[in-house]
Write a protein that holds these residues in place. Structure first.
Motif, PDB file in Angstrom:
ATOM      1  N   UNK A  19      44.391  47.662  20.702  1.00 16.86           N
ATOM      2  CA  UNK A  19      42.987  48.048  20.655  1.00 16.86           C
ATOM      3  C   UNK A  19      42.163  47.278  19.647  1.00 16.86           C
ATOM      4  N   UNK A  20      42.800  46.475  18.803  1.00 13.21           N
ATOM      5  CA  UNK A  20      42.054  45.692  17.825  1.00 13.21           C
ATOM      6  C   UNK A  20      41.608  44.368  18.460  1.00 13.21           C
ATOM      7  N   UNK A  62      45.138  44.394   9.101  1.00  9.74           N
ATOM      8  CA  UNK A  62      44.499  43.889  10.308  1.00  9.74           C
ATOM      9  C   UNK A  62      43.492  44.898  10.844  1.00  9.74           C
ATOM     10  N   UNK A  63      43.843  46.176  10.777  1.00 11.85           N
ATOM     11  CA  UNK A  63      42.916  47.219  11.243  1.00 11.85           C
ATOM     12  C   UNK A  63      41.701  47.301  10.324  1.00 11.85           C
ATOM     13  N   UNK A  64      41.930  47.254   9.028  1.00 13.36           N
ATOM     14  CA  UNK A  64      40.832  47.338   8.070  1.00 13.36           C
ATOM     15  C   UNK A  64      39.876  46.154   8.241  1.00 13.36           C
ATOM     16  N   UNK A  65      40.428  44.954   8.362  1.00 13.06           N
ATOM     17  CA  UNK A  65      39.589  43.764   8.492  1.00 13.06           C
ATOM     18  C   UNK A  65      38.890  43.702   9.846  1.00 13.06           C
ATOM     19  N   UNK A  69      47.676  49.851  -1.975  1.00 12.76           N
ATOM     20  CA  UNK A  69      47.358  48.719  -2.850  1.00 12.76           C
ATOM     21  C   UNK A  69      47.617  47.403  -2.125  1.00 12.76           C
ATOM     22  N   UNK A  70      48.716  47.337  -1.371  1.00 13.57           N
ATOM     23  CA  UNK A  70      49.013  46.125  -0.624  1.00 13.57           C
ATOM     24  C   UNK A  70      48.030  45.883   0.495  1.00 13.57           C
ATOM     25  N   UNK A  71      47.676  46.933   1.223  1.00  8.87           N
ATOM     26  CA  UNK A  71      46.692  46.804   2.305  1.00  8.87           C
ATOM     27  C   UNK A  71      45.369  46.304   1.742  1.00  8.87           C
TER      28      UNK A  71
END
Length: 408
Positions: A59-60, A129-132, A393-395
């Motif tokens: 879906x991304x 990837x979802x955040x960006x 923190x990593x995300x």
């Protein structure tokens, strides 16, 4: 700490929400991590892991391609403005260990375990990837997400490079960033350094060939055992007398094999071990010197020697500007960062990427809160545990690196 003044900082308004956005994605991050942890796979062919990643990315707005020689997965996110491309990497494979952690989501696969945090790397990268994807309008360029199999000795990064991961967005990526969890470092702490971060690793085998005989009559044989024993000490002397202490090397003989019983002098003896260095020049010197030393000792004992050095991963070298940029971003996104005083002598195949692209590799502490970091089982232990509380923190750091590099 603060970052270098010569690097233009990303406005804090673009960073302020990253940690909270990563926190909001934590249920999905943990779910993917645990799914992969329960069903670990080794090597270059990880079909279950690849399928789990594809479901997480469903879906991304990503252009996804799968590897040909491996089950690698590359996803490209194109920003709403034109610009360069950068790469973010997470490795996927597990280790040949029987898990003994007692976790409710412990490995269900015999003699296979995610003992180096790769399950967490995959989960953090997928959530990044979802955040960006939700921030495409802020990206002046493209992000290449590199989901890589075969880090644990299989040269997976090299396979992906050969299949074009560095050009997946249509032009060569200009910067690269990777994160690695450490179970014995304070949870949530980013740490790295400019220059050499991790060692090269090469494997050596030395076969010493004599002439077998009866243990009571060594003068009628050519005993390879004392020759092999002499080589062990001589290799340590070689390191201390031929290699600069300011550009160090480690040569460890980790296995000696010879003989079958008490009254037989064997025909052969064998040494195997590892070579670790922090520069390619010293690496080349040790690879040349080790066979020469062993052959000379063998000749002195009347033995033939067959010495072989099998190349492993190169030195992992951070671009100085990119490493300092990562520390600056961590300070601003997470409120803390730590400059590593010294490299570590473990090895990493992200080194292949950093040989070709300016970038940085950083460690993220993931010591469980109920464990003293000094007492925590380390990566590659069958009892290692990584704190899932470190994942946001990593995300956030993956996302911050991309937003900073591709700021319009």
């Amino acid at each position: 700490m603060t970052g270098p003044t010569e690097l233009p900082p990303l406005p804090d308004t673009r960073l302020a929400a990253l940690r909270s956005e990563a926190d909001a994605l934590q249920p999905a991050t943990v779910a993917l991590r645990r799914e992969i942890h329960r069903k670990p796979e080794q090597g270059l062919h990880l079909p279950r892991t690849q399928a789990a990643i594809r479901r997480a990315l469903d879906g991304l707005p990503l252009e996804i391609t799968e590897g040909k020689a491996t089950t690698a997965l590359t996803a490209v996110l194109r920003g709403e403005q034109d610009g360069p491309s950068i790469l973010l990497r997470g490795d996927m494979d597990a280790l040949p260990l029987q898990e003994d952690t007692g976790l409710e989501f412990a490995s269900e696969v015999d003699a296979t375990m995610h003992a180096c945090g790769h399950d967490g790397h995959v989960a953090m990268l997928a959530s990044a990837a979802r955040l960006l994807s939700a921030r495409r309008h802020e990206l002046a360029g493209s992000v290449v997400f590199m989901f890589q199999p075969g880090e644990e000795g299989y040269h997976g990064a090299r396979h992906m490079i050969h299949e074009g991961v560095l050009d997946a967005a249509g032009s060569r990526v200009e910067r690269a960033f990777g994160i690695h969890l450490l179970s014995h470092v304070e949870s949530g702490l980013i740490t790295t350094r400019p220059g050499p971060l991790m060692a090269s690793n090469d494997t050596f085998t030395v076969q010493v060939i004599g002439r077998g005989g009866h243990g009571s009559s060594p003068h009628n044989a050519i005993d390879p055992v004392p020759a092999a024993a002499a080589m062990v000490g001589a290799l340590q002397t070689m390191v201390t007398r031929r290699i600069s202490v300011f550009d160090p090397a480690v040569v460890s003989v980790t296995r000696i094999a010879a003989g079958t019983t008490t009254n037989i002098i064997p025909e052969t003896a064998e040494l195997t071990g590892t070579i670790r260095t922090l520069s390619e020049a010293t690496r080349a010197q040790v690879k040349a010197d080790l066979p020469a030393v062993c052959e000379a000792i063998g000749q002195a004992h009347g033995c033939r020697v067959l010495a072989d050095v099998e190349p492993g991963y190169p030195v992992t070298v951070n671009d100085p500007d990119q490493a300092l940029r990562v520390l600056d971003l961590a300070q601003r996104v997470l409120g803390r960062a730590e400059l590593m005083a010294d490299p570590i002598m473990g090895a990493e195949d992200f080194s292949y990427v950093l040989q070709r692209v300016p970038g940085a590799f950083a460690f993220l502490g993931a010591c469980p809160p109920d464990v003293d970091p000094a007492e925590a089982p380390t990566n590659h232990s069958n009892r290692v545990r990584h704190d899932e509380g470190a994942f946001p923190a990593g995300v956030a750091m993956y996302a911050a690196f991309a937003l900073d590099a591709l700021a319009g």
